[in-house]
Design a protein around this motif. Structure first.
Motif, short mmCIF file in Angstrom:
data_model
loop_
_atom_site.label_atom_id
_atom_site.label_comp_id
_atom_site.label_asym_id
_atom_site.label_seq_id
_atom_site.Cartn_x
_atom_site.Cartn_y
_atom_site.Cartn_z
N THR A 4 0.84 -1.19 0.00
CA THR A 4 0.00 0.00 0.00
C THR A 4 0.88 1.24 0.00
O THR A 4 1.87 1.31 0.74
CB THR A 4 -0.90 0.01 1.25
OG1 THR A 4 -1.68 -1.19 1.27
CG2 THR A 4 -1.82 1.22 1.25
N VAL A 23 -5.11 -6.43 5.32
CA VAL A 23 -6.32 -6.00 4.63
C VAL A 23 -7.56 -6.28 5.47
O VAL A 23 -8.42 -5.42 5.65
CB VAL A 23 -6.44 -6.67 3.24
CG1 VAL A 23 -7.70 -6.20 2.54
CG2 VAL A 23 -5.21 -6.35 2.39
N ALA A 25 -11.19 -8.31 6.76
CA ALA A 25 -12.47 -8.70 6.18
C ALA A 25 -13.40 -7.49 6.13
O ALA A 25 -13.33 -6.61 6.98
CB ALA A 25 -13.11 -9.81 6.99
N PRO A 26 -14.29 -7.45 5.15
CA PRO A 26 -15.21 -6.31 5.06
C PRO A 26 -16.29 -6.38 6.13
O PRO A 26 -16.79 -7.45 6.48
CB PRO A 26 -15.81 -6.46 3.67
CG PRO A 26 -15.70 -7.92 3.35
CD PRO A 26 -14.44 -8.38 4.02
N GLU A 30 -19.49 -2.98 3.24
CA GLU A 30 -18.15 -2.90 2.66
C GLU A 30 -17.87 -4.09 1.75
O GLU A 30 -18.55 -5.11 1.80
CB GLU A 30 -17.10 -2.87 3.78
CG GLU A 30 -17.16 -1.63 4.66
CD GLU A 30 -16.09 -1.66 5.74
OE1 GLU A 30 -15.71 -0.56 6.20
OE2 GLU A 30 -15.65 -2.76 6.14
N ARG A 32 -14.17 -6.21 -0.03
CA ARG A 32 -12.73 -6.27 -0.23
C ARG A 32 -12.47 -6.47 -1.72
O ARG A 32 -13.06 -7.37 -2.33
CB ARG A 32 -12.09 -7.40 0.58
CG ARG A 32 -10.55 -7.39 0.48
CD ARG A 32 -9.89 -8.39 1.42
NE ARG A 32 -10.09 -9.76 0.97
CZ ARG A 32 -10.63 -10.73 1.72
NH1 ARG A 32 -11.06 -10.45 2.95
NH2 ARG A 32 -10.76 -11.95 1.24
N ARG A 34 -9.45 -6.75 -4.85
CA ARG A 34 -8.04 -6.92 -5.21
C ARG A 34 -7.85 -6.23 -6.55
O ARG A 34 -8.47 -6.58 -7.55
CB ARG A 34 -7.65 -8.40 -5.29
CG ARG A 34 -6.15 -8.61 -5.59
CD ARG A 34 -5.66 -9.95 -5.13
NE ARG A 34 -5.76 -10.13 -3.68
CZ ARG A 34 -4.85 -9.74 -2.80
NH1 ARG A 34 -3.74 -9.14 -3.21
NH2 ARG A 34 -5.02 -9.96 -1.51
N GLU A 69 -13.31 -9.71 -3.70
CA GLU A 69 -12.88 -10.93 -3.00
C GLU A 69 -13.81 -11.31 -1.86
O GLU A 69 -13.90 -12.48 -1.50
CB GLU A 69 -11.48 -10.74 -2.42
CG GLU A 69 -10.37 -10.77 -3.43
CD GLU A 69 -9.01 -10.82 -2.77
OE1 GLU A 69 -8.08 -11.37 -3.39
OE2 GLU A 69 -8.86 -10.34 -1.63
N ALA A 97 -4.67 -4.50 -2.58
CA ALA A 97 -6.03 -4.86 -2.17
C ALA A 97 -6.42 -3.96 -1.02
O ALA A 97 -5.57 -3.45 -0.28
CB ALA A 97 -6.10 -6.33 -1.76
N ARG A 98 -7.76 -3.78 -0.86
CA ARG A 98 -8.24 -2.94 0.24
C ARG A 98 -9.66 -3.33 0.60
O ARG A 98 -10.39 -3.94 -0.21
CB ARG A 98 -8.21 -1.46 -0.15
CG ARG A 98 -9.22 -1.10 -1.21
CD ARG A 98 -9.14 0.34 -1.70
NE ARG A 98 -9.47 1.33 -0.69
CZ ARG A 98 -9.83 2.59 -0.98
NH1 ARG A 98 -9.92 3.00 -2.24
NH2 ARG A 98 -10.13 3.43 -0.01
N VAL A 99 -10.05 -2.98 1.82
CA VAL A 99 -11.45 -3.02 2.24
C VAL A 99 -11.98 -1.60 2.13
O VAL A 99 -11.31 -0.65 2.55
CB VAL A 99 -11.58 -3.56 3.67
CG1 VAL A 99 -12.98 -3.31 4.22
CG2 VAL A 99 -11.27 -5.04 3.70
#
Length: 324
Positions: A4, A23, A25-26, A30, A32, A34, A69, A97-99
């Motif tokens: 990041t 990262v 879990a959402p 929200e 997640r 990639r 994801e 990747a991000r939430v």
């Protein structure tokens, strides 16, 4: 973990650092995602330099595309495995990747590549609000568009042509002017070596344009007002040359009862339904072939500082993407 890009304090391109972040879990509302590609925009520069303040340290980047994801509770418009793209606050798109909140993440049609998706969401939906949501525009109107060879500009040139709107562009070199013309501009003026205000007046028979769309800011603001017809609309939507200095509101009356607005994309896409509708409008234009997304520069995510130097040095044309 995901690589990041962050900054710890405002600064130049070297302020960027690449770190490994968990990262997770959402949560409710929200997802997640990639990333397969991340977009590069001038708003990223404004945030990095502190013109648009953030609380530091902060992840950076406003635009990306990839595969969903994981999906949190209450998210119904996306599912695991969906291709998706977005332009969304807060920053954090420069990453593997991000939430993030799902409301402004949009299903990406199969006909549009991840790179195109990452390159066009912020710039393309900006064009949507400029041409359809800010002031009434119709076939036959004339628009002056600054930085017509940039990422937003090349989309705007094509969009205007598709609507029968006459677009007069400005750009900083003969090559950039030709690029704008190739993408549908009716005329393009090299503002570095020309009295561009006089040329705009000549091109409009002395009448002036109906609307100015200006993301350059300080360097073009006064001249832009002089290019407008009476009752014309000035849309100031960026600050590439620096923020517009304070001015006397009475100037608008003296120059012909002009109108002025300073919109932002993130106001327009704040509501989920509106954001999704604007994205579909953009996707339809691209899928129809009326607008082509021109990706002229690709950088590895690790070379984000180099990408920013090119952007700020006016060395880029069209869209630029970062590849995680």
């Amino acid at each position: 973990m995901a690589k990041t890009v962050i900054i710890e304090e405002p600064g130049g391109p070297d302020a960027y650092k690449i770190v490994d972040r968990e990262v997770g879990a959402p949560g409710p509302g929200e997802i997640r995602i990639r990333h397969h590609a991340c977009g590069l925009n001038f708003i990223d520069v404004y945030q990095r330099t502190g013109l648009y303040p953030l609380q530091f340290p902060h992840a950076m980047g406003m635009e990306g595309a990839g595969v969903v994801e994981a999906v949190g509770e209450g998210v119904t418009h996306l599912k695991v495995g969906d291709r998706a793209a977005y332009a969304s606050a807060p920053p954090g798109a420069y990453c593997e990747a991000r939430v993030m909140k799902a409301a402004q993440v949009c299903p990406l049609p199969d006909a549009i590549s991840f790179e195109e998706g990452a390159a066009m969401m912020l710039k393309g939906m900006t064009v949507v609000y400029l041409f359809h949501r800010t002031t009434p525009l119709a076939k036959g109107d004339t628009v002056l568009f600054h930085a017509a060879a940039g990422g937003v500009g090349l989309i705007a040139c094509q969009w205007a042509k598709s609507m029968g709107i006459r677009l007069i562009g400005t750009a900083g070199s003969p090559e950039k002017c030709q690029l704008a013309l190739d993408h549908g501009a009716d005329a393009c003026i090299n503002y570095r070596d020309a009295d561009w205000v006089a040329q705009v007046r000549d091109l409009t028979g002395g009448k002036g344009v109906d609307v100015v769309m200006d993301a350059v800011g300080k360097d073009t603001f006064e001249g832009s007002l002089d290019c407008l017809r009476p009752l014309g609309m000035m849309i100031s939507f960026g600050n590439a040359s620096g923020p517009v200095p304070p001015f006397n509101l009475a100037t608008l009356g003296a120059k012909g009862s002009l109108k002025i607005t300073r919109p932002t994309l993130f106001t327009h896409i704040a509501e989920h339904d509106t954001c999704q509708a604007m994205a579909r409008q953009l996707f339809d234009k691209v899928a129809s072939g009326e607008v082509k997304i021109t990706i002229e520069q690709r950088y590895p995510l690790a070379d984000v500082a180099e990408a920013h130097r090119a952007l700020e040095g006016r060395k880029t044309t069209g869209q630029t993407v970062l590849i995680p």
